[in-house]
Design an enzyme around this catalytic site. Structure first.
Site, mmCIF file in Angstrom:
data_model
loop_
_atom_site.group_PDB
_atom_site.id
_atom_site.type_symbol
_atom_site.label_atom_id
_atom_site.label_comp_id
_atom_site.label_asym_id
_atom_site.label_seq_id
_atom_site.Cartn_x
_atom_site.Cartn_y
_atom_site.Cartn_z
ATOM 1 C CB VAL A 221 121.777 -95.990 39.971
ATOM 2 C CG1 VAL A 221 120.548 -95.132 40.154
ATOM 3 C CG2 VAL A 221 121.551 -97.012 38.889
ATOM 4 C CB CYS A 222 127.361 -96.007 40.896
ATOM 5 S SG CYS A 222 127.646 -94.695 42.081
ATOM 6 C CB SER A 223 128.484 -99.117 44.679
ATOM 7 O OG SER A 223 128.750 -100.175 43.805
ATOM 8 C CB VAL B 171 121.999 -99.248 42.785
ATOM 9 C CG1 VAL B 171 122.454 -100.165 43.910
ATOM 10 C CG2 VAL B 171 121.099 -99.979 41.808
#
Length: 98
Positions: free
Chosen positions: A6-8, A38
């Site tokens: 997960v990231c921005s 995320v």
């Protein structure tokens, strides 16, 4: 094994996912790896065996750990993330799962 990154926005990790999958294929490691924003961790987290956070969302670590206490949840090493080193990241996950 099912790995969730997960990231921005889910975009910056897609190259890392590709490199991890390439390494897994080369080493004949059976793994599914997906990248998502995320904000979608509640949807994809239940199916994951491991959840990895991009360094830019490390501030979410304690929240995600509290939502998935039975799963390994870690922040991807900043250097490995910056270098998009799929081999190192996947090897780290394999060590976590031993």
């Amino acid at each position: 094994m099912n790995i969730l990154l997960v990231c921005s926005a889910g975009m910056s990790t897609s190259l890392l996912v590709s490199r991890m999958l390439d390494y897994a294929k080369e080493k004949q490691i059976n793994v599914q790896i997906e990248a998502h924003p995320v904000g979608e961790v509640e949807s994809y987290g239940p199916d994951a065996d491991v959840i990895l956070l991009g360094p830019q969302v490390r501030f979410q670590l304690s929240h995600i750990k509290s939502r998935f206490p039975e799963k390994p949840v870690e922040v991807i090493d900043m250097r490995d993330y910056g270098m998009m080193d799929g081999q190192k990241v996947l090897n780290h996950v394999l060590e976590m799962m031993k």
